[in-house]
Motif scaffolding. Structure first.
Motif, PDB file in Angstrom:
ATOM      1  N   GLN A   1       0.833  -1.203   0.000  1.00 51.95           N
ATOM      2  CA  GLN A   1       0.000   0.000   0.000  1.00 51.95           C
ATOM      3  C   GLN A   1       0.871   1.258   0.000  1.00 51.95           C
ATOM      4  O   GLN A   1       0.604   2.207  -0.735  1.00 51.95           O
ATOM      5  N   LYS A   2       1.907   1.263   0.812  1.00 50.32           N
ATOM      6  CA  LYS A   2       2.799   2.425   0.886  1.00 50.32           C
ATOM      7  C   LYS A   2       3.537   2.626  -0.438  1.00 50.32           C
ATOM      8  O   LYS A   2       3.713   3.762  -0.887  1.00 50.32           O
ATOM      9  N   LYS A   3       3.959   1.556  -1.043  1.00 50.96           N
ATOM     10  CA  LYS A   3       4.718   1.621  -2.299  1.00 50.96           C
ATOM     11  C   LYS A   3       3.855   2.107  -3.465  1.00 50.96           C
ATOM     12  O   LYS A   3       4.297   2.910  -4.283  1.00 50.96           O
ATOM     13  N   TRP A   4       2.625   1.616  -3.554  1.00 50.91           N
ATOM     14  CA  TRP A   4       1.786   1.847  -4.726  1.00 50.91           C
ATOM     15  C   TRP A   4       0.660   2.858  -4.510  1.00 50.91           C
ATOM     16  O   TRP A   4      -0.110   3.124  -5.422  1.00 50.91           O
ATOM     17  N   ASP A   5       0.514   3.381  -3.305  1.00 45.31           N
ATOM     18  CA  ASP A   5      -0.558   4.339  -3.007  1.00 45.31           C
ATOM     19  C   ASP A   5      -1.934   3.760  -3.346  1.00 45.31           C
ATOM     20  O   ASP A   5      -2.713   4.329  -4.103  1.00 45.31           O
ATOM     21  N   ILE A   6      -2.201   2.593  -2.783  1.00 42.19           N
ATOM     22  CA  ILE A   6      -3.506   1.951  -2.954  1.00 42.19           C
ATOM     23  C   ILE A   6      -4.292   2.100  -1.653  1.00 42.19           C
ATOM     24  O   ILE A   6      -3.776   2.610  -0.658  1.00 42.19           O
ATOM     25  N   HIS A   7      -5.494   1.611  -1.659  1.00 46.15           N
ATOM     26  CA  HIS A   7      -6.365   1.680  -0.481  1.00 46.15           C
ATOM     27  C   HIS A   7      -6.683   0.265  -0.011  1.00 46.15           C
ATOM     28  O   HIS A   7      -6.820  -0.648  -0.820  1.00 46.15           O
ATOM     29  N   ILE A   8      -6.796   0.129   1.297  1.00 48.58           N
ATOM     30  CA  ILE A   8      -7.136  -1.172   1.885  1.00 48.58           C
ATOM     31  C   ILE A   8      -8.312  -0.984   2.840  1.00 48.58           C
ATOM     32  O   ILE A   8      -8.279  -0.105   3.704  1.00 48.58           O
ATOM     33  N   ILE A   9      -9.307  -1.813   2.688  1.00 52.29           N
ATOM     34  CA  ILE A   9     -10.363  -1.929   3.688  1.00 52.29           C
ATOM     35  C   ILE A   9      -9.908  -3.097   4.548  1.00 52.29           C
ATOM     36  O   ILE A   9     -10.034  -4.257   4.158  1.00 52.29           O
ATOM     37  N   ASP A  10      -9.346  -2.777   5.689  1.00 50.04           N
ATOM     38  CA  ASP A  10      -8.602  -3.754   6.488  1.00 50.04           C
ATOM     39  C   ASP A  10      -9.447  -4.315   7.629  1.00 50.04           C
ATOM     40  O   ASP A  10      -9.392  -3.837   8.757  1.00 50.04           O
ATOM     41  N   PHE A  11     -10.209  -5.344   7.314  1.00 54.70           N
ATOM     42  CA  PHE A  11     -11.002  -6.006   8.350  1.00 54.70           C
ATOM     43  C   PHE A  11     -10.122  -6.840   9.284  1.00 54.70           C
ATOM     44  O   PHE A  11     -10.472  -7.051  10.440  1.00 54.70           O
ATOM     45  N   TRP A  12      -9.002  -7.319   8.793  1.00 54.45           N
ATOM     46  CA  TRP A  12      -8.100  -8.155   9.591  1.00 54.45           C
ATOM     47  C   TRP A  12      -7.664  -7.430  10.866  1.00 54.45           C
ATOM     48  O   TRP A  12      -7.619  -8.018  11.935  1.00 54.45           O
ATOM     49  N   ASN A  13      -7.334  -6.163  10.751  1.00 52.88           N
ATOM     50  CA  ASN A  13      -6.837  -5.385  11.888  1.00 52.88           C
ATOM     51  C   ASN A  13      -7.886  -4.466  12.501  1.00 52.88           C
ATOM     52  O   ASN A  13      -7.563  -3.615  13.321  1.00 52.88           O
ATOM     53  N   ASP A  14      -9.136  -4.622  12.121  1.00 51.71           N
ATOM     54  CA  ASP A  14     -10.215  -3.763  12.607  1.00 51.71           C
ATOM     55  C   ASP A  14     -10.794  -4.337  13.898  1.00 51.71           C
ATOM     56  O   ASP A  14     -11.460  -5.370  13.888  1.00 51.71           O
ATOM     57  N   GLU A  15     -10.544  -3.637  14.986  1.00 47.50           N
ATOM     58  CA  GLU A  15     -10.975  -4.115  16.307  1.00 47.50           C
ATOM     59  C   GLU A  15     -12.497  -4.273  16.388  1.00 47.50           C
ATOM     60  O   GLU A  15     -13.006  -5.249  16.935  1.00 47.50           O
ATOM     61  N   GLU A  16     -13.215  -3.313  15.838  1.00 43.07           N
ATOM     62  CA  GLU A  16     -14.683  -3.362  15.893  1.00 43.07           C
ATOM     63  C   GLU A  16     -15.223  -4.563  15.108  1.00 43.07           C
ATOM     64  O   GLU A  16     -16.126  -5.261  15.574  1.00 43.07           O
ATOM     65  N   ILE A  17     -14.671  -4.811  13.937  1.00 40.71           N
ATOM     66  CA  ILE A  17     -15.099  -5.950  13.122  1.00 40.71           C
ATOM     67  C   ILE A  17     -14.795  -7.269  13.827  1.00 40.71           C
ATOM     68  O   ILE A  17     -15.588  -8.204  13.802  1.00 40.71           O
ATOM     69  N   ASN A  18     -13.637  -7.344  14.450  1.00 41.33           N
ATOM     70  CA  ASN A  18     -13.200  -8.606  15.053  1.00 41.33           C
ATOM     71  C   ASN A  18     -13.730  -8.839  16.471  1.00 41.33           C
ATOM     72  O   ASN A  18     -13.618  -9.943  16.986  1.00 41.33           O
ATOM     73  N   ASN A  19     -14.306  -7.841  17.071  1.00 39.12           N
ATOM     74  CA  ASN A  19     -14.807  -7.971  18.439  1.00 39.12           C
ATOM     75  C   ASN A  19     -16.327  -8.171  18.400  1.00 39.12           C
ATOM     76  O   ASN A  19     -17.096  -7.285  18.721  1.00 39.12           O
ATOM     77  N   ILE A  20     -16.744  -9.355  17.964  1.00 38.36           N
ATOM     78  CA  ILE A  20     -18.171  -9.668  17.897  1.00 38.36           C
ATOM     79  C   ILE A  20     -18.485 -10.801  18.871  1.00 38.36           C
ATOM     80  O   ILE A  20     -17.618 -11.580  19.240  1.00 38.36           O
ATOM     81  N   THR A  21     -19.737 -10.861  19.248  1.00 37.18           N
ATOM     82  CA  THR A  21     -20.174 -11.894  20.183  1.00 37.18           C
ATOM     83  C   THR A  21     -20.327 -13.231  19.461  1.00 37.18           C
ATOM     84  O   THR A  21     -20.358 -13.287  18.225  1.00 37.18           O
ATOM     85  N   GLU A  22     -20.455 -14.286  20.219  1.00 35.69           N
ATOM     86  CA  GLU A  22     -20.683 -15.607  19.627  1.00 35.69           C
ATOM     87  C   GLU A  22     -22.008 -15.638  18.863  1.00 35.69           C
ATOM     88  O   GLU A  22     -22.115 -16.265  17.815  1.00 35.69           O
ATOM     89  N   GLU A  23     -23.000 -14.938  19.384  1.00 37.78           N
ATOM     90  CA  GLU A  23     -24.299 -14.870  18.701  1.00 37.78           C
ATOM     91  C   GLU A  23     -24.151 -14.172  17.341  1.00 37.78           C
ATOM     92  O   GLU A  23     -24.689 -14.633  16.329  1.00 37.78           O
ATOM     93  N   GLU A  24     -23.417 -13.061  17.321  1.00 37.47           N
ATOM     94  CA  GLU A  24     -23.158 -12.365  16.050  1.00 37.47           C
ATOM     95  C   GLU A  24     -22.331 -13.240  15.110  1.00 37.47           C
ATOM     96  O   GLU A  24     -22.586 -13.285  13.903  1.00 37.47           O
ATOM     97  N   ARG A  25     -21.360 -13.936  15.658  1.00 41.52           N
ATOM     98  CA  ARG A  25     -20.514 -14.817  14.848  1.00 41.52           C
ATOM     99  C   ARG A  25     -21.372 -15.869  14.131  1.00 41.52           C
ATOM    100  O   ARG A  25     -21.172 -16.156  12.951  1.00 41.52           O
ATOM    101  N   LYS A  26     -22.353 -16.431  14.831  1.00 37.19           N
ATOM    102  CA  LYS A  26     -23.237 -17.432  14.219  1.00 37.19           C
ATOM    103  C   LYS A  26     -24.099 -16.822  13.115  1.00 37.19           C
ATOM    104  O   LYS A  26     -24.387 -17.468  12.114  1.00 37.19           O
ATOM    105  N   LEU A  27     -24.494 -15.562  13.300  1.00 41.38           N
ATOM    106  CA  LEU A  27     -25.310 -14.874  12.303  1.00 41.38           C
ATOM    107  C   LEU A  27     -24.465 -14.449  11.093  1.00 41.38           C
ATOM    108  O   LEU A  27     -24.905 -14.560   9.950  1.00 41.38           O
TER     109      LEU A  27
END
Length: 98
Positions: free
Chosen positions: A41-67
């Motif tokens: 990204q730094k080299k090519w000036d691209i954009h990333i929608i980074d769910f891997w490092n997104d705390e809000e995306i990754n912090n879901i409940t087990e109920e949400e995970r099943k859904l």
């Protein structure tokens, strides 16, 4: 392959290039690929929608995970629509201003 795709898109269409990453799951290799993508990204000036490092995306409940997930990796329709889509829309609006 990522850099080839970026070069091709920029040369052919002269448009913004956006990648998205999967939400975090148990994969050392995918995590390494995300790290490399951030370096690219730094080299090519691209954009990333980074769910891997997104705390809000990754912090879901087990109920949400099943859904939101069919398995530990792949989103359901609800996962795409409710969990990911708002962040994807926001990111796209920031990158592609009309």
């Amino acid at each position: 392959a990522i850099e080839y795709i970026i070069a091709y898109a920029k040369d052919t269409w002269n448009c913004p290039v956006i990648f998205y990453t999967q939400a975090k799951y148990d994969s050392e290799y995918y995590g390494e690929m995300v790290t490399l993508l951030i370096e690219i990204q730094k080299k090519w000036d691209i954009h990333i929608i980074d769910f891997w490092n997104d705390e809000e995306i990754n912090n879901i409940t087990e109920e949400e995970r099943k859904l939101y997930l069919v398995d530990h990796i792949h989103p359901t329709k609800a996962g795409y629509k409710i969990w990911w889509l708002p962040k994807i829309q926001k990111s796209l609006y920031e990158v592609v201003k009309y």
